[in-house]
Design an enzyme around this catalytic site. Structure first.
Site, PDB file in Angstrom:
ATOM      1  CB  THR A  37      -7.244  59.968 -28.614  1.00  0.00           C
ATOM      2  OG1 THR A  37      -7.532  58.798 -29.386  1.00  0.00           O
ATOM      3  CG2 THR A  37      -8.536  60.695 -28.321  1.00  0.00           C
ATOM      4  CG  ASP A  64     -16.224  47.149 -29.051  1.00  0.00           C
ATOM      5  OD1 ASP A  64     -17.260  47.790 -29.295  1.00  0.00           O
ATOM      6  OD2 ASP A  64     -16.016  46.015 -29.504  1.00  0.00           O
ATOM      7  N   GLY A  65     -12.778  49.878 -27.500  1.00  0.00           N
ATOM      8  CA  GLY A  65     -11.970  50.546 -26.491  1.00  0.00           C
ATOM      9  C   GLY A  65     -12.111  52.056 -26.554  1.00  0.00           C
ATOM     10  CB  THR A  92      -9.741  44.443 -34.090  1.00  0.00           C
ATOM     11  OG1 THR A  92      -8.533  45.155 -34.322  1.00  0.00           O
ATOM     12  CG2 THR A  92      -9.573  42.999 -34.524  1.00  0.00           C
ATOM     13  CG  MET A 211     -33.810  45.200 -23.736  1.00  0.00           C
ATOM     14  SD  MET A 211     -33.841  44.976 -25.541  1.00  0.00           S
ATOM     15  CE  MET A 211     -34.977  46.269 -26.018  1.00  0.00           C
ATOM     16  CD  GLU A 270      -9.434  49.221 -23.645  1.00  0.00           C
ATOM     17  OE1 GLU A 270      -8.325  49.659 -23.283  1.00  0.00           O
ATOM     18  OE2 GLU A 270      -9.650  48.773 -24.789  1.00  0.00           O
TER      19      GLU A 270
END
EC number: 2.7.1.-
Length: 299
Positions: A37, A64-65, A92, A211, A270
């Site tokens: 990407t 995470d993004g 990061t 959870m 984000e």
């Protein structure tokens, strides 16, 4: 031959350790097909391409993004055709992977991605967006992996720093209403954390008991306080409950926020701004490859 489709964040695609791990996995007879990407619309396109090609398991490599992009793309695929998702943490901050004990070693994460079992987990819709880890609002939206440690300490329990930091950086509370199942909160909010998983902001534990397969978000709201009220705030942070005076903690499958001005928010890191947002858990909507010792599933 087993086939997986690896989708790599373009910034990480040249990682020599990642390339080596993929080559070794191919030597073991696994067909690892690589896509990369570069732009924001690449992930949805590549996920759709994988579905068209009959791919049953997608592996995303990034932070995470990138995981958020993949989850957001997958949630728009028809449930019967939705591929399983595996993660190689390369960001990061890898808060979601860390909380769920996905290995930080690239080789070990790829091995898990190929050999591990997929479990059904929740994600959360926020208007037309979604997140799989944590949405932070207000003051919390400013807390990222690059935030000074003095600021992040608040979310780790070191609230003694909060008053000075809030004054120094000029954070102002946000005034509005939050409606959840069975209740409503009106007034000023300094921080809101809406958690599917447990960690955010570069390893800060926001919801230690969350959870990812229980159909619920863990919610924490912090309202403004005066310096002399700080001991009470610290006590409530360390002992969260629905009845806290300054720190309110509860669980819910949905909530709606309505603020006169757009509320700064981040979804899995984000940025997102909106005046009205409806959060709604999508129970067991994704199949995620997780290690056997993952602490965030009910097993």
């Amino acid at each position: 031959m087993k086939t997986i489709r690896a989708i790599l964040n373009g910034k990480k695609a040249g990682n020599p350790e990642l390339r080596d791990a993929i080559m070794k996995m191919r030597d073991r007879g696994v067909d690892v097909q690589v896509r990369v990407t570069w732009e924001s619309q690449d992930m949805p396109r590549l996920v759709k391409e994988a579905v068209t090609d009959g791919i049953e398991r997608i592996v995303v490599a990034g932070g995470d993004g990138t995981v958020n992009e993949a989850a957001s793309a997958l949630i728009h695929i028809d449930h019967e055709s939705r591929p399983e998702l595996a993660i190689i943490p390369l960001g990061t901050a890898n808060d979601f992977a860390t909380a769920n004990h996905i290995p930080d070693s690239i080789a070990d994460a790829l091995t898990l991605a190929v050999e591990g079992q997929a479990l059904s987990v929740d994600c959360v819709k926020a208007n037309d967006r979604c997140f799989i880890n944590v949405a932070a609002a207000g003051f919390g939206a400013e807390v990222t992996a690059e935030t000074p440690v003095e600021l992040k300490n608040f979310l780790g329990g070191g609230a003694y720093t909060l008053t000075g930091v809030v004054k120094a950086l000029g954070f102002k509370p946000y005034d509005g209403s939050i409606t959840i199942e069975g209740g409503r909160y009106d007034g000023e909010m300094l921080l809101g954390a809406f958690c599917n998983s447990r960690l955010a902001g570069g390893g800060q534990q926001l919801a230690p008991n969350a959870m990812i397969d229980d159909g619920l978000m863990d919610l924490t709201l912090v309202r403004p306080f005066l310096p002399h009220e700080l001991p009470k705030v610290i006590e409530e942070i360390n002992n969260p409950s629905e009845k806290g005076e300054f720190v309110k903690h509860t669980r819910a499958s949905w909530l709606e926020i309505d603020f006169p001005n757009p509320l700064p928010l981040n979804l899995d890191g984000e940025p997102y701004h909106s005046r009205k947002i409806r959060f709604e858990v999508q129970p067991k909507s994704l199949k995620l490859v997780l290690p056997k010792d993952c602490p965030c599933v009910t097993h």
